[in-house]
Motif scaffolding. Structure first.
Motif: not given
Length: 202
Positions: A78-82
């Motif tokens: 999972i990324t910051s954008d997600d």
């Protein structure tokens, strides 16, 4: 096709539905049935209609969707954008008032504290001196030792924006336990006439 398994806990059978996205079984739910055949019938009804006369409603599709989201949220992919996308959806639906997202630019918490109490480098010290407020090198040195001896043990890997109130409560508990190791002994020493007064009283 059957997408669940049954197991017995105590006198009741529990049902675990398989998440077709993750390929794993989700947490179990009691069927309130004491025989395997009756438990299988309840689970099959949940799977088909989500309703059971004996146990009420259980939306399997909803549980699978939630389990999929939580599994993804716990993954290392999972990324910051997600996260920002998830937060926006919840805010748009008025289910979340506010949220603070971590930043890849945030410094390690220990690096921040080390610089904060470094007399030569600290912007905090420069700010105080610029306003003619005194702070000694000894004070900064002692605070730096406190960071190394206590704070670093509880926050070795966190970034500045990852520190939470829960973390600070845990730290306060640790400090209280450290204090208690001495103050309890001092109280006992006083009560047993080993010292004339209890320095930790009050």
């Amino acid at each position: 096709m059957r997408h669940f398994s049954l197991y017995k806990r105590g006198k009741y059978y529990y049902c675990q539905f398989r998440n077709p996205v993750t390929g794993k079984y989700m947490s179990g739910r009691s069927t309130r049935q004491t025989t395997r055949d009756m438990a299988a019938a309840v689970a099959a009804t949940w799977q088909q209609t989500g309703e059971s006369e004996d146990t009420g409603s259980f939306n399997v599709e909803h549980r699978i969707a939630l389990d999929t989201i939580l599994t993804f949220a716990r993954s290392e992919h999972i990324t910051s954008d997600d996260v920002a996308s998830l937060v926006k959806v919840l805010q748009d639906r008025s289910l979340l008032a506010s949220a603070s997202l971590t930043s890849d630019d945030a410094p390690p918490f220990m690096d921040f504290l080390a610089e904060f109490w470094d007399y030569e480098r600290s912007p905090y010290i420069r700010e105080k001196l610029a306003h003619n407020q005194s702070i000694t090198r000894r004070t900064c040195y002692d605070r730096g030792l406190a960071i190394k001896n206590y704070w670093k043990k509880l926050f070795p890997q966190k970034r500045l924006d990852e520190v939470t109130k829960k973390d600070l409560r845990a730290f306060a508990l640790t400090v209280n336990q450290i204090m208690a190791a001495g103050t309890i002994a001092l109280r006992w020493a006083y009560e047993n006439d080993l010292i004339p007064s209890n320095p930790a009283d009050g």
